[in-house]
Scaffold this active site. Sequence first.
Site, PDB file in Angstrom:
ATOM      1  N   LYS A  79       0.830  -1.196   0.000  1.00 23.24           N
ATOM      2  CA  LYS A  79       0.000   0.000   0.000  1.00 23.24           C
ATOM      3  C   LYS A  79       0.870   1.254   0.000  1.00 23.24           C
ATOM      4  O   LYS A  79       1.895   1.306   0.693  1.00 23.24           O
ATOM      5  CB  LYS A  79      -0.927  -0.009   1.210  1.00 23.24           C
ATOM      6  CG  LYS A  79      -1.967   1.106   1.216  1.00 23.24           C
ATOM      7  CD  LYS A  79      -2.919   0.954   2.388  1.00 23.24           C
ATOM      8  CE  LYS A  79      -3.968   2.060   2.399  1.00 23.24           C
ATOM      9  NZ  LYS A  79      -4.927   1.891   3.511  1.00 23.24           N
ATOM     10  N   SER A 154      -9.572   2.485   2.187  1.00 24.16           N
ATOM     11  CA  SER A 154      -8.487   3.157   1.494  1.00 24.16           C
ATOM     12  C   SER A 154      -7.481   2.188   0.862  1.00 24.16           C
ATOM     13  O   SER A 154      -6.565   2.615   0.154  1.00 24.16           O
ATOM     14  CB  SER A 154      -7.739   4.070   2.462  1.00 24.16           C
ATOM     15  OG  SER A 154      -7.158   3.329   3.520  1.00 24.16           O
ATOM     16  N   SER A 178     -10.877   0.268   6.115  1.00 16.33           N
ATOM     17  CA  SER A 178     -10.061   0.358   4.901  1.00 16.33           C
ATOM     18  C   SER A 178      -9.452  -0.948   4.427  1.00 16.33           C
ATOM     19  O   SER A 178      -8.924  -1.008   3.319  1.00 16.33           O
ATOM     20  CB  SER A 178      -8.943   1.389   5.111  1.00 16.33           C
ATOM     21  OG  SER A 178      -9.490   2.683   5.181  1.00 16.33           O
TER      22      SER A 178
END
Length: 472
Positions: A79, A154, A178
């Site tokens: 990420k 996210s 997320s």
Amino acid sequence: MIDVYSSARAMAAAIAAREISARELLDLHLARIDQVNGAVNALVSIDVGRAYAQASAADDITASGAQLGALHGLPYAVKDTHHVAGWRTTFGSPVMADHVSAYDDLVVERVRAAGAVVVAKSNTPEFAAGSHTFNPVFGTTLNPYDTGRSAGGSSGGSAAALASGMVALADGSDMGGSLRNPASFCNVVGLRPSWGRVPTWPTWNLWETVSVQGPLARDVGDLALLLSVLAGPDPRVPTADSTPGGVFADPAPVSLGGLRVAFSIDLGGAFEVDSEVEAVVRAAGAQLADAGAAVTDAWPELPEAETTFRTLRAWLMEYALGDILDAHPDAVKQSLADNIRAGRPLTGHDVAVAYAQRTVLADHARAFFEAYDVLVMPVSQVPPFPADQEYPHVINGRPQESYVDWMRSAFFVTVTGCPAISVPAGFTPEGLPVGLQLVGPAGSERRLLAIARAYEELSGAGIGVGGPRPSL
């Protein structure tokens, strides 16, 4: 025959058996990236040269006969909020657009030590704020099942990359959903672990309990494999749980017969749930009952969850990002700026009250799980929404006034401290994925994974267990 939709476990076994090399496996995934990433925009800062160097090193280790790590040779996405030494890490912010990390975050240390081949960063909303993945640096990540829809966030880049077959495994983080929301939107599996299960280092606050890092995968077995690498103690993180990560690998599915299941659509009317999501979740509850589980309409009372989460989120964001907002007021999206500013009037008393409320919430959850093995509920209150919206503004006629209002089904669980996993449950009539959220008592990840694996086999909706793949 290994392909990009083979399980990570099968890929690792094939490399160990020398049926495929790490370079050949990388070739397959890079070809898939070339084929589909332009359509979904899930992976960013792709570094082909560095990926091949890692794969070649992995093949040398295989040839040497040395013991192989659990993720040896597996293409992996990190990420874009997690630091990778020498790699561009932007946090989805124009303020950080040219930032190159000088070190690996602990989760990256661990996956690299286990042999993973880092291919790219995965896209994220600006500073991971919000459950729709778009930012001014890389643009919007789109849903592989419908490229006019959101991939969630996210950790949306990670989930979309997995669903599209671009990497074998990926990681993410979760404050208000997320890891869970993008898993639900993209028909993959995402786990929010208990606090301390996956330690974070470096960190500005060892005792911060709202945001955690964790795994995403195409099926529960692969997710358990990644959790076995990410979890475990570290001497730099005294708040980490002492359980070795290896205990989480490959949990056998439990018998669903007699499993004590608490079932709720909306935690007693605490939030609105779209009718199409509700239909899929109710069908999942019926499946569990038909399989012999004792399914009861029940939920923990969480009256303090709303104010607790909003206070802690605002306080944490103001501390972490307030200086950036002051220095670059025009370079921060409005919704994030509003959230940061919401933290400024908070007093020490306000924050102390929120932590006291969180203690009460954790105790409510502990008492609730004395009577039940698992709580079953929606992951997201809506199916994947149009990608040109920042967030859904109305659910069943009820306005959603901010970019977190529609995520109550996820962030109410956050503040209990309980682990929660999103597992594919089915599809709306339009073919949009819907995940089922399974919540267990604090520290119960291994048991929760076993329950999730049993449900996954029952549902058959997930990509990793033969469910529909995106038609990219």
